[in-house]
Design a protein around this motif. Sequence first.
Motif, short mmCIF file in Angstrom:
data_model
loop_
_atom_site.label_atom_id
_atom_site.label_comp_id
_atom_site.label_asym_id
_atom_site.label_seq_id
_atom_site.Cartn_x
_atom_site.Cartn_y
_atom_site.Cartn_z
N ILE A 130 0.85 -1.20 0.00
CA ILE A 130 0.00 0.00 0.00
C ILE A 130 0.87 1.25 0.00
CG2 ILE A 130 -1.70 1.30 1.33
CD1 ILE A 130 -2.73 -1.43 2.38
N ALA A 131 1.94 1.24 0.83
CA ALA A 131 2.84 2.39 0.91
C ALA A 131 3.55 2.63 -0.41
CB ALA A 131 3.85 2.18 2.04
N ASN A 132 3.93 1.56 -1.10
CA ASN A 132 4.55 1.71 -2.42
C ASN A 132 3.61 2.42 -3.38
OD1 ASN A 132 7.08 0.54 -1.94
ND2 ASN A 132 6.31 -1.53 -2.30
N ALA A 133 2.34 1.99 -3.38
CA ALA A 133 1.36 2.60 -4.29
C ALA A 133 1.02 4.02 -3.86
CB ALA A 133 0.10 1.74 -4.33
N LEU A 134 1.06 4.30 -2.56
CA LEU A 134 0.69 5.61 -2.04
C LEU A 134 1.85 6.60 -2.12
CD1 LEU A 134 -1.66 7.12 -0.61
CD2 LEU A 134 -0.73 6.33 1.57
N GLY A 135 3.08 6.08 -2.15
CA GLY A 135 4.25 6.94 -2.23
C GLY A 135 4.71 7.48 -0.89
N VAL A 136 4.43 6.76 0.20
CA VAL A 136 4.91 7.17 1.52
C VAL A 136 6.08 6.28 1.92
CG1 VAL A 136 2.68 8.07 2.25
CG2 VAL A 136 3.27 5.71 2.77
N ASN A 137 6.92 6.77 2.82
CA ASN A 137 8.17 6.10 3.13
C ASN A 137 8.19 5.41 4.50
OD1 ASN A 137 9.40 6.94 0.69
ND2 ASN A 137 9.81 8.94 1.61
N ARG A 138 7.11 5.59 5.28
CA ARG A 138 7.13 4.99 6.61
C ARG A 138 5.71 4.61 7.03
NH1 ARG A 138 9.89 7.77 11.91
NH2 ARG A 138 8.00 9.03 11.84
N VAL A 139 5.58 3.45 7.67
CA VAL A 139 4.30 2.94 8.12
C VAL A 139 4.50 2.38 9.53
CG1 VAL A 139 2.46 1.26 7.72
CG2 VAL A 139 3.60 2.35 5.77
N LEU A 140 3.49 2.56 10.38
CA LEU A 140 3.53 2.01 11.73
C LEU A 140 2.45 0.94 11.87
CD1 LEU A 140 4.28 1.92 14.76
CD2 LEU A 140 2.70 3.84 15.11
N ALA A 141 2.88 -0.27 12.23
CA ALA A 141 1.94 -1.29 12.69
C ALA A 141 1.87 -1.14 14.20
CB ALA A 141 2.43 -2.69 12.31
N PRO A 142 0.75 -0.66 14.75
CA PRO A 142 0.69 -0.30 16.18
C PRO A 142 0.76 -1.51 17.09
CG PRO A 142 -1.48 -0.19 15.21
CD PRO A 142 -0.53 -0.47 14.08
N PRO A 143 0.88 -1.31 18.38
CA PRO A 143 0.86 -2.44 19.32
C PRO A 143 -0.42 -3.25 19.15
CG PRO A 143 1.49 -0.42 20.44
CD PRO A 143 1.05 -0.02 19.07
N PHE A 144 -0.27 -4.57 19.23
CA PHE A 144 -1.42 -5.48 19.10
C PHE A 144 -2.21 -5.15 17.83
CE2 PHE A 144 -0.45 -4.90 23.59
CZ PHE A 144 -0.21 -6.21 23.99
N SER A 145 -1.47 -5.00 16.73
CA SER A 145 -2.08 -4.51 15.49
C SER A 145 -3.21 -5.40 15.00
CB SER A 145 -1.01 -4.38 14.40
OG SER A 145 -0.39 -5.63 14.15
N SER A 146 -3.10 -6.72 15.20
CA SER A 146 -4.13 -7.61 14.67
C SER A 146 -5.45 -7.48 15.41
CB SER A 146 -3.63 -9.07 14.73
OG SER A 146 -3.48 -9.48 16.07
N VAL A 147 -5.41 -6.98 16.66
CA VAL A 147 -6.63 -6.80 17.46
C VAL A 147 -6.75 -5.35 17.91
CG1 VAL A 147 -6.72 -9.20 18.20
CG2 VAL A 147 -5.46 -7.55 19.58
N PHE A 148 -6.26 -4.42 17.09
CA PHE A 148 -6.18 -3.02 17.49
C PHE A 148 -7.55 -2.39 17.71
CE2 PHE A 148 -4.99 1.54 16.66
CZ PHE A 148 -4.11 1.67 17.71
N SER A 149 -8.54 -2.79 16.91
CA SER A 149 -9.89 -2.25 17.10
C SER A 149 -10.49 -2.75 18.41
CB SER A 149 -10.79 -2.61 15.92
OG SER A 149 -10.41 -1.91 14.76
N ALA A 150 -10.20 -4.01 18.76
CA ALA A 150 -10.66 -4.52 20.05
C ALA A 150 -9.98 -3.76 21.19
CB ALA A 150 -10.36 -6.01 20.17
N LEU A 151 -8.69 -3.48 21.05
CA LEU A 151 -7.99 -2.67 22.04
C LEU A 151 -8.67 -1.30 22.15
CD1 LEU A 151 -4.13 -2.26 22.33
CD2 LEU A 151 -5.62 -0.28 22.45
N GLY A 152 -9.03 -0.73 21.00
CA GLY A 152 -9.69 0.57 20.99
C GLY A 152 -11.03 0.55 21.70
N ALA A 153 -11.77 -0.57 21.58
CA ALA A 153 -13.05 -0.67 22.28
C ALA A 153 -12.85 -0.59 23.78
CB ALA A 153 -13.73 -1.99 21.91
N GLY A 154 -11.70 -1.03 24.27
CA GLY A 154 -11.41 -0.94 25.70
C GLY A 154 -10.79 0.37 26.10
N ASN A 155 -10.48 1.23 25.13
CA ASN A 155 -9.76 2.47 25.40
C ASN A 155 -10.64 3.72 25.34
OD1 ASN A 155 -7.12 2.08 26.15
ND2 ASN A 155 -6.24 3.05 24.35
#
Length: 711
Positions: free
Chosen positions: A473-498
């Motif tokens: 996606i970053a290659n197609a978008l032309g950006v040079n840096r991406v962050l996979a946040p903590p617990f990225s695979s369940v990040f929305s679940a983490l957000g529900a608790g936050n």
Amino acid sequence: MKRISVDIGGTFTDCFVAWGDEYVGTKALTTHHNLAQGFNDALDVAIKDLGIDKHSLLSGVDSVRYSTTLGTNALIERKGPRIGLLITEGFNSTVPLSRGRGYGEGLPFEKQRDLCNAVRPEPIVPISMIRGVRERVAYNGDVLLPMDENDLRQKLRELVDQGAETIVVVYANSVVNPENELRTREIFLEEYPSYLLGAIPLLLSHQVAGRKGEYVRSMSTIIDGFLHQVMYHGLGTLEMYLRANGYDKPMLISHNSGGMAQLNSTDALQTVHSGPVSGIAASEHLSINGDLGNIVATDMGGTSFDIGIVVKGGEKHYDFNPVIDRWLVSIPMVHLVTLGAGGGSIASYDPLHDAVKIGPESAGSDPGPACYDRGGMQPTVTDADMLLGYLDPDNYANGRIQLNPARSRFVVEEELCDDMDMDLLDVCKKIKQTADANMANGIATELRSRGYDPSEFTTLAYGGNGPLHCCGIANALGVNRVLAPPFSSVFSALGAGNVNQMHIHEMSTYTVLFHTGSQSMLTEYDKVNDAIETLETRGRDDLMRQGMDPKLIKFRLEFDMRYGNQRVETAVETDAKRFESMHDVLALMRRFDKRYGERFGQGSQATESGVRINTIRVSSYVELDKVDFKQIKPLQEKISVEPVTSRQCYFVGFDGAFDTAVYDDAALEPGTYIEGPAVITTVNTTYLVEPGWSYHASHRGAVWFSRTNTH
């Protein structure tokens, strides 16, 4: 902090457990026939990881927080009660006719332009279940025609005799004067006490949507009524399951406003899209807590790809008239864009362009992608990832799903290779390239349409497939840096608790701040201040009813404003609590001018045409403890780890195979640095480091992907 938060998606059910200083994220397949089963499966994995029994966990947490797709699924499947609509006489056709744009709302852009073939959605309320009631309230709240109570009783009998299971009441201008709607409820209970009809719901529109706009208020209340029973029974069943296993506190439900509330203080309409919105809420906290500035949040799950924007300081974009399914409604909802580009999105041949088309149809969790070996017969993005070598057939979803590469090979060859006259791997590259380009185009369109440059934003990649596709996606978008946040695979679940415990209340008004004809300013403040006080009281009562300490309750005041009779409204937040002097009026007008200029360009302001307020909005909230994200930025140290194995992988833009190093969870140790190509297979997700990119792990499992300029 001890809490459980859950996000149920179309393919996976995500669970995040905070148990003191221990954090555990788990996934299980979504069980659409009984969502509690998928929750239980994910919770069982967490219990095993924590080494405690289920009763001890559920009795020891301070809350269980839940994001649900029950409402979304019910709308898609049209599974709901038979609804009767009571509306002001003369407005009977408001809902069937919708609006001029009603044909296109909720459709993809290309279908919105095809008006000749436009078809209205199947109505939730058939015309035969609509009754006009003799009553009328003026725009200012004056009763022009007192309600004919005998007529109302007759209309109620007709609807009940025709099998109405839910009754919705929408009277003109009831948001200004709800007297007739409230009297309707009294008469309904007189005619049909609860011991005769049971708990048949009767919903009043002014209590669901507080703004004017007869059509959008009608649809908001109708959809709320349509989802009421499925939400009540579905979440009620889950709550009984929790009670049976030791949890004795109220269950909390995430709202699409970015807040949450107890089940008994939640309208069904507020839960639609609450899962993706929870991810944006987590991104907002990450932006502030980690001092990351502007963030574009991208959630690639098994069914869809969701995009949200959080600008510096944690400000979110809201839709105040969002489209849910095929209908325009009137509720505040955190703005997000959803594309049909998840891992389960189906790849098909587009003969017109001799190309691959991705989605919007999805294989979901049942039957799922062909490689799940559960009967899927169409190629998906996950099947292409499988054949390109990115996924481990024996260690997918922590070994709970055994992948079958032969099935992926069969469906891709059968459905695409012959039509495209390409070999298997080239077709798979084309599938990945198209999916990544679609997602990048969605991000660029969303940012640039709001006047932002993608380079000014940190791109967040989360969801089960986010770290797998983020480099592409970053290659197609032309950006040079991406962050996979903590617990990225369940990040929305983490957000529900936050998220904070929060309620948003609105009220329509007609308040002129500057009158262009008389060249006068607002000097009578009591009406506006009384409205603000009323909204704050509603919010305070909601939160106190849920056990919140009144001393901890905070308020955020916002107005929808416009110049003169313009149709466009701009939401303006203010620090002032009440209007006390001309200084407060001028300060609000200056803030409105600034926001309008930021949105439409400096110089476009038109104060000389008059300034007025159309809606007053108060957010009432209590700030709660959140997961700490302060140590999120890239580390200085770079630690090497040894790969556990290697395998042949294929990448877009490169011929032939790469002998690609494969790592396990040890690569999540803070400071770990890996140059691509590489694959990191962890318990809950797969990180793909494409050629020309590097992988650098930070604290709590956060990972920074950076372009290395090696090609």
